[in-house]
Motif scaffolding. Structure first.
Motif, PDB file in Angstrom:
ATOM      1  N   MET A   1      52.419  11.261  15.277  1.00 40.96           N
ATOM      2  CA  MET A   1      51.395  11.081  16.309  1.00 40.96           C
ATOM      3  C   MET A   1      50.238  12.052  16.115  1.00 40.96           C
ATOM      4  SD  MET A   1      50.281   9.485  18.878  1.00 40.96           S
ATOM      5  CE  MET A   1      51.706   8.478  19.304  1.00 40.96           C
ATOM      6  N   HIS A   2      50.569  13.334  15.805  1.00 36.21           N
ATOM      7  CA  HIS A   2      49.507  14.304  15.590  1.00 36.21           C
ATOM      8  C   HIS A   2      48.674  13.942  14.358  1.00 36.21           C
ATOM      9  CE1 HIS A   2      51.911  16.760  18.391  1.00 36.21           C
ATOM     10  NE2 HIS A   2      50.766  17.362  18.656  1.00 36.21           N
ATOM     11  N   GLY A   3      49.329  13.401  13.333  1.00 38.15           N
ATOM     12  CA  GLY A   3      48.584  12.973  12.152  1.00 38.15           C
ATOM     13  C   GLY A   3      47.603  11.863  12.468  1.00 38.15           C
ATOM     14  N   ILE A   4      48.046  10.905  13.295  1.00 36.44           N
ATOM     15  CA  ILE A   4      47.151   9.809  13.696  1.00 36.44           C
ATOM     16  C   ILE A   4      45.969  10.348  14.493  1.00 36.44           C
ATOM     17  CG2 ILE A   4      46.995   7.716  15.091  1.00 36.44           C
ATOM     18  CD1 ILE A   4      49.904   7.149  14.375  1.00 36.44           C
ATOM     19  N   LEU A   5      46.235  11.312  15.384  1.00 34.82           N
ATOM     20  CA  LEU A   5      45.161  11.902  16.181  1.00 34.82           C
ATOM     21  C   LEU A   5      44.171  12.662  15.301  1.00 34.82           C
ATOM     22  CD1 LEU A   5      47.158  13.191  19.293  1.00 34.82           C
ATOM     23  CD2 LEU A   5      45.644  11.215  19.160  1.00 34.82           C
ATOM     24  N   VAL A   6      44.693  13.362  14.285  1.00 33.54           N
ATOM     25  CA  VAL A   6      43.808  14.081  13.367  1.00 33.54           C
ATOM     26  C   VAL A   6      42.921  13.103  12.606  1.00 33.54           C
ATOM     27  CG1 VAL A   6      43.750  15.465  11.254  1.00 33.54           C
ATOM     28  CG2 VAL A   6      45.280  16.103  13.124  1.00 33.54           C
ATOM     29  N   LEU A   7      43.489  12.001  12.129  1.00 31.21           N
ATOM     30  CA  LEU A   7      42.701  10.994  11.415  1.00 31.21           C
ATOM     31  C   LEU A   7      41.644  10.371  12.332  1.00 31.21           C
ATOM     32  CD1 LEU A   7      45.460   9.161   9.327  1.00 31.21           C
ATOM     33  CD2 LEU A   7      43.731  10.775   8.499  1.00 31.21           C
ATOM     34  N   ALA A   8      42.016  10.094  13.583  1.00 34.79           N
ATOM     35  CA  ALA A   8      41.052   9.530  14.529  1.00 34.79           C
ATOM     36  C   ALA A   8      39.923  10.514  14.809  1.00 34.79           C
ATOM     37  CB  ALA A   8      41.758   9.136  15.824  1.00 34.79           C
ATOM     38  N   THR A   9      40.280  11.811  14.910  1.00 33.71           N
ATOM     39  CA  THR A   9      39.255  12.836  15.146  1.00 33.71           C
ATOM     40  C   THR A   9      38.302  12.937  13.962  1.00 33.71           C
ATOM     41  OG1 THR A   9      40.802  14.087  16.518  1.00 33.71           O
ATOM     42  CG2 THR A   9      38.886  15.264  15.677  1.00 33.71           C
ATOM     43  N   LEU A  10      38.852  12.932  12.749  1.00 29.47           N
ATOM     44  CA  LEU A  10      38.001  12.996  11.555  1.00 29.47           C
ATOM     45  C   LEU A  10      37.092  11.774  11.464  1.00 29.47           C
ATOM     46  CD1 LEU A  10      40.525  14.339   8.881  1.00 29.47           C
ATOM     47  CD2 LEU A  10      38.647  15.587   9.972  1.00 29.47           C
ATOM     48  N   TYR A  11      37.640  10.612  11.798  1.00 30.35           N
ATOM     49  CA  TYR A  11      36.848   9.383  11.772  1.00 30.35           C
ATOM     50  C   TYR A  11      35.664   9.467  12.731  1.00 30.35           C
ATOM     51  CZ  TYR A  11      35.732   4.405  12.226  1.00 30.35           C
ATOM     52  OH  TYR A  11      35.079   3.199  12.266  1.00 30.35           O
ATOM     53  N   SER A  12      35.862  10.168  13.849  1.00 32.84           N
ATOM     54  CA  SER A  12      34.794  10.289  14.842  1.00 32.84           C
ATOM     55  C   SER A  12      33.814  11.410  14.519  1.00 32.84           C
ATOM     56  CB  SER A  12      35.409  10.541  16.232  1.00 32.84           C
ATOM     57  OG  SER A  12      36.302   9.514  16.578  1.00 32.84           O
ATOM     58  N   VAL A  13      34.309  12.502  13.928  1.00 34.21           N
ATOM     59  CA  VAL A  13      33.489  13.699  13.755  1.00 34.21           C
ATOM     60  C   VAL A  13      32.742  13.711  12.425  1.00 34.21           C
ATOM     61  CG1 VAL A  13      33.595  16.219  13.548  1.00 34.21           C
ATOM     62  CG2 VAL A  13      34.928  15.059  15.303  1.00 34.21           C
ATOM     63  N   LEU A  14      33.326  13.141  11.372  1.00 32.91           N
ATOM     64  CA  LEU A  14      32.704  13.219  10.048  1.00 32.91           C
ATOM     65  C   LEU A  14      31.298  12.609  10.001  1.00 32.91           C
ATOM     66  CD1 LEU A  14      35.664  12.610   7.552  1.00 32.91           C
ATOM     67  CD2 LEU A  14      34.408  14.732   8.004  1.00 32.91           C
ATOM     68  N   PRO A  15      31.048  11.462  10.646  1.00 37.83           N
ATOM     69  CA  PRO A  15      29.653  10.969  10.649  1.00 37.83           C
ATOM     70  C   PRO A  15      28.676  11.946  11.294  1.00 37.83           C
ATOM     71  CG  PRO A  15      31.160   9.226  11.284  1.00 37.83           C
ATOM     72  CD  PRO A  15      31.970  10.479  11.247  1.00 37.83           C
ATOM     73  N   LEU A  16      29.113  12.638  12.356  1.00 38.62           N
ATOM     74  CA  LEU A  16      28.241  13.619  12.994  1.00 38.62           C
ATOM     75  C   LEU A  16      27.985  14.808  12.067  1.00 38.62           C
ATOM     76  CD1 LEU A  16      26.707  14.481  15.518  1.00 38.62           C
ATOM     77  CD2 LEU A  16      28.819  15.502  16.384  1.00 38.62           C
ATOM     78  N   ILE A  17      29.035  15.256  11.355  1.00 43.83           N
ATOM     79  CA  ILE A  17      28.861  16.346  10.386  1.00 43.83           C
ATOM     80  C   ILE A  17      27.897  15.909   9.284  1.00 43.83           C
ATOM     81  CG2 ILE A  17      30.045  17.795   8.701  1.00 43.83           C
ATOM     82  CD1 ILE A  17      32.514  17.670  10.457  1.00 43.83           C
ATOM     83  N   TRP A  18      28.023  14.656   8.841  1.00 42.15           N
ATOM     84  CA  TRP A  18      27.107  14.149   7.814  1.00 42.15           C
ATOM     85  C   TRP A  18      25.665  14.151   8.315  1.00 42.15           C
ATOM     86  CZ3 TRP A  18      23.839   9.916   7.567  1.00 42.15           C
ATOM     87  CH2 TRP A  18      23.316   9.620   6.304  1.00 42.15           C
ATOM     88  N   LEU A  19      25.466  13.793   9.589  1.00 43.25           N
ATOM     89  CA  LEU A  19      24.112  13.831  10.154  1.00 43.25           C
ATOM     90  C   LEU A  19      23.559  15.253  10.135  1.00 43.25           C
ATOM     91  CD1 LEU A  19      24.111  11.473  13.284  1.00 43.25           C
ATOM     92  CD2 LEU A  19      22.813  11.205  11.178  1.00 43.25           C
TER      93      LEU A  19
END
Length: 269
Positions: A1-19
């Motif tokens: 479950m924590h792994g899924i949450l980490v992947l979901a967080t990265l999916y949401s945050v990485l585009p913002l970091i790229w910006l």
């Protein structure tokens, strides 16, 4: 479950970091650096070019987005809250039918309403005006349903009856008694309205042709189509997209306490 949450967080945050990283790059840095690598700090240069391009039209886009989303969210949330309260707490003929029609409206995608709204605005001579985008966003069937749920849970009937016995009118009861009790729900609806209007793209695309009336989403999209032929628009599009995210983050940070309590209250009837 924590792994899924980490992947979901990265999916949401990485585009913002790229910006963030890409907004510091010049045109040449996009091909010379990796996606998440900072280049020579060109952020202030990009901001200066962004606000100066096309006689400062980006300032108009910021103003329009704040008016559409800010004023529209407050008025829209107030209208939805009043409608939900009326359906939940006032006894009038056709109340159940009205609730059923409201729930049916939740199922209709906004894109399906764009053409009827355009024809209606054309008949009223509102096409290519501020009101063509502002007025349709003041109502939200999902917001009415949420407000009805909050009113059922947060406003006791005994309090309303006591206020009526004291001679208070329905408008006074709503604004002085019901609305403060429903404030977490009001803030929740306001946030949903703000995000929906701020990110609204298709309705302004259909209604507007004057660039000075564009919201930020539509204006940045227009520039992104030019970036294929004119690469110097790429830093402007990315920097503008970063600025377009900032008000959403600020709204959630400022109102998160009321929003979280509103979500919790609305989950239990």
């Amino acid at each position: 479950m924590h792994g899924i949450l980490v992947l979901a967080t990265l999916y949401s945050v990485l585009p913002l970091i790229w910006l963030v990283t890409s907004s510091t790059k010049s045109v040449g840095d996009f091909s010379a650096t990796s996606a998440f690598e900072f280049a020579d700090f060109h952020l202030f240069t990009n901001l200066s070019d962004l606000f100066a391009r096309e006689d400062g039209v980006f300032w108009y886009w910021i103003r329009n987005s704040l008016l559409y989303a800010g004023l529209g969210a407050v008025l829209g949330a107030l209208i939805c809250t009043a409608c939900g309260y009326a359906i939940a707490k006032l006894d009038f003929p056709g109340r159940k039918l009205l609730l059923s029609v409201t729930l049916t409206g939740v199922l209709v995608p906004p894109t399906a309403l764009a053409l009827p709204l355009y024809l209606l605005a054309s008949h009223l001579h509102l096409v290519n005006t501020f009101w063509a985008v502002f007025l349709p966003m003041l109502t939200n069937p999902f917001g009415v349903y949420l407000a009805r749920t909050f009113a059922d849970a947060a406003v006791p009937d005994e309090v309303l009856e006591a206020a009526r016995l004291d001679g208070a009118g329905e408008l006074r009861i709503f604004f002085t008694i019901a609305l403060p009790m429903m404030m977490p729900g009001f803030v929740t609806i306001l946030l949903f309205q703000f995000v929906a209007i701020w990110n609204n793209f298709f309705l302004p695309l259909v209604m507007l042709t004057d660039p000075q009336l564009f919201p930020m989403a539509l204006g940045i999209y227009q520039w992104s189509t030019r970036a294929l032929q004119f690469p110097d628009y790429n830093p402007l599009v990315i920097t503008g997209s970063l600025l377009a995210v900032v008000p959403l983050i600020v709204a959630f940070v400022v109102l998160q306490r009321q929003w979280r309590s509103g979500i919790s209250a609305g989950s239990v009837k």
